[in-house]
Design a protein around this motif. Structure first.
Motif, PDB file in Angstrom:
ATOM      1  N   LEU A 199      -2.636 -24.197 -25.375  1.00 45.01           N
ATOM      2  CA  LEU A 199      -3.157 -22.850 -25.134  1.00 45.01           C
ATOM      3  C   LEU A 199      -2.973 -22.418 -23.684  1.00 45.01           C
ATOM      4  O   LEU A 199      -2.517 -21.308 -23.405  1.00 45.01           O
ATOM      5  CB  LEU A 199      -4.644 -22.803 -25.493  1.00 45.01           C
ATOM      6  CG  LEU A 199      -5.033 -22.274 -26.871  1.00 45.01           C
ATOM      7  CD1 LEU A 199      -6.528 -22.415 -27.083  1.00 45.01           C
ATOM      8  CD2 LEU A 199      -4.607 -20.823 -27.047  1.00 45.01           C
ATOM      9  N   VAL A 200      -3.346 -23.293 -22.770  1.00 39.08           N
ATOM     10  CA  VAL A 200      -3.236 -22.972 -21.344  1.00 39.08           C
ATOM     11  C   VAL A 200      -1.774 -22.771 -20.956  1.00 39.08           C
ATOM     12  O   VAL A 200      -1.426 -21.812 -20.250  1.00 39.08           O
ATOM     13  CB  VAL A 200      -3.872 -24.086 -20.483  1.00 39.08           C
ATOM     14  CG1 VAL A 200      -3.563 -23.873 -19.001  1.00 39.08           C
ATOM     15  CG2 VAL A 200      -5.382 -24.109 -20.692  1.00 39.08           C
ATOM     16  N   SER A 201      -0.895 -23.652 -21.417  1.00 45.06           N
ATOM     17  CA  SER A 201       0.527 -23.568 -21.074  1.00 45.06           C
ATOM     18  C   SER A 201       1.160 -22.284 -21.599  1.00 45.06           C
ATOM     19  O   SER A 201       2.036 -21.701 -20.960  1.00 45.06           O
ATOM     20  CB  SER A 201       1.282 -24.779 -21.633  1.00 45.06           C
ATOM     21  OG  SER A 201       0.822 -25.970 -21.045  1.00 45.06           O
ATOM     22  N   GLU A 202       0.715 -21.839 -22.788  1.00 44.11           N
ATOM     23  CA  GLU A 202       1.311 -20.652 -23.400  1.00 44.11           C
ATOM     24  C   GLU A 202       0.679 -19.352 -22.912  1.00 44.11           C
ATOM     25  O   GLU A 202       1.223 -18.276 -23.150  1.00 44.11           O
ATOM     26  CB  GLU A 202       1.182 -20.743 -24.922  1.00 44.11           C
ATOM     27  CG  GLU A 202       2.041 -21.836 -25.534  1.00 44.11           C
ATOM     28  CD  GLU A 202       1.895 -21.946 -27.039  1.00 44.11           C
ATOM     29  OE1 GLU A 202       2.770 -22.574 -27.669  1.00 44.11           O
ATOM     30  OE2 GLU A 202       0.906 -21.400 -27.585  1.00 44.11           O
ATOM     31  N   THR A 203      -0.454 -19.443 -22.235  1.00 43.88           N
ATOM     32  CA  THR A 203      -1.168 -18.240 -21.798  1.00 43.88           C
ATOM     33  C   THR A 203      -0.911 -17.904 -20.327  1.00 43.88           C
ATOM     34  O   THR A 203      -0.710 -16.736 -19.969  1.00 43.88           O
ATOM     35  CB  THR A 203      -2.684 -18.400 -22.023  1.00 43.88           C
ATOM     36  OG1 THR A 203      -2.927 -18.689 -23.399  1.00 43.88           O
ATOM     37  CG2 THR A 203      -3.429 -17.137 -21.641  1.00 43.88           C
ATOM     38  N   LEU A 204      -0.902 -18.919 -19.468  1.00 43.71           N
ATOM     39  CA  LEU A 204      -0.661 -18.684 -18.047  1.00 43.71           C
ATOM     40  C   LEU A 204       0.834 -18.513 -17.784  1.00 43.71           C
ATOM     41  O   LEU A 204       1.678 -18.949 -18.573  1.00 43.71           O
ATOM     42  CB  LEU A 204      -1.210 -19.843 -17.211  1.00 43.71           C
ATOM     43  CG  LEU A 204      -2.678 -19.730 -16.775  1.00 43.71           C
ATOM     44  CD1 LEU A 204      -3.608 -19.748 -17.978  1.00 43.71           C
ATOM     45  CD2 LEU A 204      -3.039 -20.874 -15.831  1.00 43.71           C
ATOM     46  N   SER A 205       1.159 -17.905 -16.654  1.00 40.11           N
ATOM     47  CA  SER A 205       2.567 -17.708 -16.290  1.00 40.11           C
ATOM     48  C   SER A 205       3.234 -19.057 -16.037  1.00 40.11           C
ATOM     49  O   SER A 205       2.564 -20.052 -15.739  1.00 40.11           O
ATOM     50  CB  SER A 205       2.666 -16.850 -15.029  1.00 40.11           C
ATOM     51  OG  SER A 205       2.182 -17.571 -13.898  1.00 40.11           O
ATOM     52  N   LYS A 206       4.564 -19.093 -16.149  1.00 37.67           N
ATOM     53  CA  LYS A 206       5.281 -20.354 -15.980  1.00 37.67           C
ATOM     54  C   LYS A 206       5.150 -20.902 -14.564  1.00 37.67           C
ATOM     55  O   LYS A 206       5.273 -22.103 -14.347  1.00 37.67           O
ATOM     56  CB  LYS A 206       6.752 -20.185 -16.350  1.00 37.67           C
ATOM     57  CG  LYS A 206       7.516 -19.165 -15.517  1.00 37.67           C
ATOM     58  CD  LYS A 206       8.937 -19.009 -16.054  1.00 37.67           C
ATOM     59  CE  LYS A 206       9.731 -17.997 -15.256  1.00 37.67           C
ATOM     60  NZ  LYS A 206      11.110 -17.829 -15.789  1.00 37.67           N
ATOM     61  N   GLN A 207       4.879 -20.024 -13.580  1.00 38.10           N
ATOM     62  CA  GLN A 207       4.692 -20.488 -12.210  1.00 38.10           C
ATOM     63  C   GLN A 207       3.307 -21.089 -11.991  1.00 38.10           C
ATOM     64  O   GLN A 207       3.126 -21.967 -11.144  1.00 38.10           O
ATOM     65  CB  GLN A 207       4.894 -19.329 -11.222  1.00 38.10           C
ATOM     66  CG  GLN A 207       6.315 -18.791 -11.156  1.00 38.10           C
ATOM     67  CD  GLN A 207       6.605 -17.772 -12.241  1.00 38.10           C
ATOM     68  OE1 GLN A 207       5.692 -17.339 -12.956  1.00 38.10           O
ATOM     69  NE2 GLN A 207       7.871 -17.368 -12.367  1.00 38.10           N
ATOM     70  N   ASN A 208       2.322 -20.623 -12.761  1.00 37.15           N
ATOM     71  CA  ASN A 208       0.933 -21.009 -12.501  1.00 37.15           C
ATOM     72  C   ASN A 208       0.315 -21.916 -13.550  1.00 37.15           C
ATOM     73  O   ASN A 208      -0.827 -22.353 -13.392  1.00 37.15           O
ATOM     74  CB  ASN A 208       0.064 -19.753 -12.372  1.00 37.15           C
ATOM     75  CG  ASN A 208       0.414 -18.938 -11.152  1.00 37.15           C
ATOM     76  OD1 ASN A 208       0.742 -19.476 -10.099  1.00 37.15           O
ATOM     77  ND2 ASN A 208       0.372 -17.618 -11.286  1.00 37.15           N
ATOM     78  N   ARG A 209       1.031 -22.195 -14.644  1.00 34.06           N
ATOM     79  CA  ARG A 209       0.394 -22.993 -15.698  1.00 34.06           C
ATOM     80  C   ARG A 209       0.052 -24.403 -15.220  1.00 34.06           C
ATOM     81  O   ARG A 209      -0.866 -25.034 -15.745  1.00 34.06           O
ATOM     82  CB  ARG A 209       1.270 -23.040 -16.947  1.00 34.06           C
ATOM     83  CG  ARG A 209       2.630 -23.677 -16.794  1.00 34.06           C
ATOM     84  CD  ARG A 209       3.395 -23.581 -18.107  1.00 34.06           C
ATOM     85  NE  ARG A 209       4.722 -24.152 -17.995  1.00 34.06           N
ATOM     86  CZ  ARG A 209       5.865 -23.496 -18.198  1.00 34.06           C
ATOM     87  NH1 ARG A 209       5.827 -22.208 -18.520  1.00 34.06           N
ATOM     88  NH2 ARG A 209       7.031 -24.099 -18.082  1.00 34.06           N
ATOM     89  N   GLY A 210       0.766 -24.892 -14.211  1.00 31.97           N
ATOM     90  CA  GLY A 210       0.446 -26.203 -13.649  1.00 31.97           C
ATOM     91  C   GLY A 210      -0.940 -26.220 -13.019  1.00 31.97           C
ATOM     92  O   GLY A 210      -1.647 -27.236 -13.094  1.00 31.97           O
ATOM     93  N   TYR A 211      -1.334 -25.100 -12.407  1.00 32.04           N
ATOM     94  CA  TYR A 211      -2.684 -25.012 -11.846  1.00 32.04           C
ATOM     95  C   TYR A 211      -3.730 -25.066 -12.963  1.00 32.04           C
ATOM     96  O   TYR A 211      -4.781 -25.692 -12.831  1.00 32.04           O
ATOM     97  CB  TYR A 211      -2.859 -23.718 -11.052  1.00 32.04           C
ATOM     98  CG  TYR A 211      -2.092 -23.681  -9.754  1.00 32.04           C
ATOM     99  CD1 TYR A 211      -2.345 -24.621  -8.757  1.00 32.04           C
ATOM    100  CD2 TYR A 211      -1.122 -22.710  -9.519  1.00 32.04           C
ATOM    101  CE1 TYR A 211      -1.645 -24.581  -7.551  1.00 32.04           C
ATOM    102  CE2 TYR A 211      -0.425 -22.664  -8.323  1.00 32.04           C
ATOM    103  CZ  TYR A 211      -0.684 -23.611  -7.336  1.00 32.04           C
ATOM    104  OH  TYR A 211       0.016 -23.581  -6.154  1.00 32.04           O
TER     105      TYR A 211
END
Length: 410
Positions: free
Chosen positions: A131-143
């Motif tokens: 869910l987090v990986s698919e919702t946040l931007s590709k630059q920020n999903r690591g955060y």
């Protein structure tokens, strides 16, 4: 996009990260509570002192078997029915199992309940990371995944603290936390990427697709192997502290609760450092290489530490925990390797297959101990798992900043 729509999207993303983080908090609490109360609880239900180690390993293996079954079940359902439904279903099952666990009075019933709890536990992390990986931007999903890791892993610290009030009470608290989290999740929303594919004529959650294509299967196997050293460190080197304490001629009586507490504080701190380094270097693979080597070094330091005192042991548990603080980074790597129609299946099964690998690892370790003793067996098993993890990582592609909105075609 209007300012209001952007603000709403940001609030929803923050809510999802919070819910996933707290879900992982409860997940880790329940997963590790048995390791913390193992000896006291088994003695209380009638297990003889001489059989505590053997019975504890057996129950742990059955719990891990439940995780294997649940990993497949929840992973497939996450791709077929949605990530949110998995988060609701899994938390309900393992909350009820926790309440039941506080009422067992035999090793046999203890085992059955831990299997059910394992099945329930299996859905949390994978669905949350997906869910987090698919919702946040590709630059920020690591955060986002870094926050999930850092908040979630303090569940172990909570388990160690609550366990002081009694092992049955610790299980009841775990069940109560799960029910509270279930209520909090009522305001969450589904992944946009999942919504985009739910009505498409494409195979979704087909677990067997992972085995029908060699490149796909190799990626999947490598994702599992890179996480195996972590559960060896936690499940054997740290959690079997009474036996290692004797082998290392510890000066003080070592506490199982303290070992888990300090190790998971280390994992939480390591997870933050790991996540930040990945964002700074824009490479998850590089950071994974560094931490795999670091975890091997800390294991060697631990196995050389004869005459352990309580203070030194706590520091070593923290350092070993820090060294394996790559848990959510490794799950994120797995999730980013596959398309939307298989992502939940992979992100949920991979961490649970790693947890389940403790069955093979523990049996192999026990066999080694019979010939080489606790300490030498500790070295041998850590060396084998680290080499396999490094080789597996070399076969995976870098996924930092990768676009995730694509499908796996059978």
């Amino acid at each position: 996009m209007t300012a209001d729509a952007s603000a709403k999207l940001t609030r929803n993303a923050v809510l999802l990260v919070l819910v996933a983080s707290l879900g992982y908090f409860v997940d880790i609490y329940d997963l590790l509570i048995f390791l913390i109360v193992r000896k006291a609880s088994l003695l209380d239900v009638g297990v003889k002192p001489a059989d505590v180690f053997k019975t504890g390993i057996s129950i742990l293996n059955w719990q891990m078997a439940g995780l294997l079954v649940g990993g497949i079940l929840w992973g497939v359902l996450g791709d077929k029915l949605g990530r949110i439904k998995v988060l609701f279903g899994s938390i309900t099952l393992y909350s009820l199992a926790n309440f039941a666990n506080g009422m067992v009075h035999s090793a046999e019933m203890y085992t059955i309940v831990r299997v059910i709890a394992g099945i329930g536990l299996a859905g949390e992390l994978g669905a949350g990371i997906t869910l987090v990986s698919e919702t946040l931007s590709k630059q920020n999903r690591g955060y986002g995944t870094m926050i999930v890791s850092s908040v979630g892993l303090f569940g172990a610290a909570a388990a160690a603290i609550v366990a002081h009030y009694g092992w049955r009470e610790a299980y009841f608290v775990g069940g109560g936390l799960g029910i509270l989290l279930l209520l909090l999740r009522l305001g969450t929303f589904e992944s946009g990427m999942f919504k985009n594919v739910v009505h498409k004529d494409v195979s979704k959650g087909n677990f067997f697709m992972l085995f029908t294509n060699w490149n796909r299967f190799k990626k999947y196997l490598c994702c599992i192997l890179i996480g195996a050293p972590l559960w060896y460190v936690v499940g054997i080197l740290i959690s079997q502290q009474p036996e290692f304490g004797i082998a290392l001629n510890a000066r003080d009586k070592l506490s199982a609760g303290d070992s888990i507490l300090y190790a998971y504080i280390g994992i939480a701190v390591g997870g933050m450092v790991n996540g930040l380094l990945a964002q700074i270097t824009k490479s998850r693979k590089l950071v994974m290489y560094l931490f795999l080597v670091l975890s091997a070094i800390t294991a060697v330091i631990y196995l050389k530490s004869t005459g352990l005192t309580t203070e030194r042991y706590q520091w070593l548990c923290f350092l070993m925990g820090f060294g394996v603080g790559y848990w959510t980074t490794f799950v994120t790597i797995a999730a980013e390797q596959f398309g939307t129609n298989l992502r939940s299946t992979v992100a949920t099964t991979v961490p649970n297959f790693v947890r389940g690998s403790l069955i093979i690892i523990s049996q192999g370790f026990v066999a080694l101990v019979a010939h080489y003793g606790m300490i030498n067996s500790g070295y041998i098993m850590m060396a084998i798992l680290t080499v396999l993890a490094l080789l597996a990582l070399s076969q995976l592609k870098e996924t930092f900043g990768k676009e995730l909105d694509y499908l796996e075609i059978s």
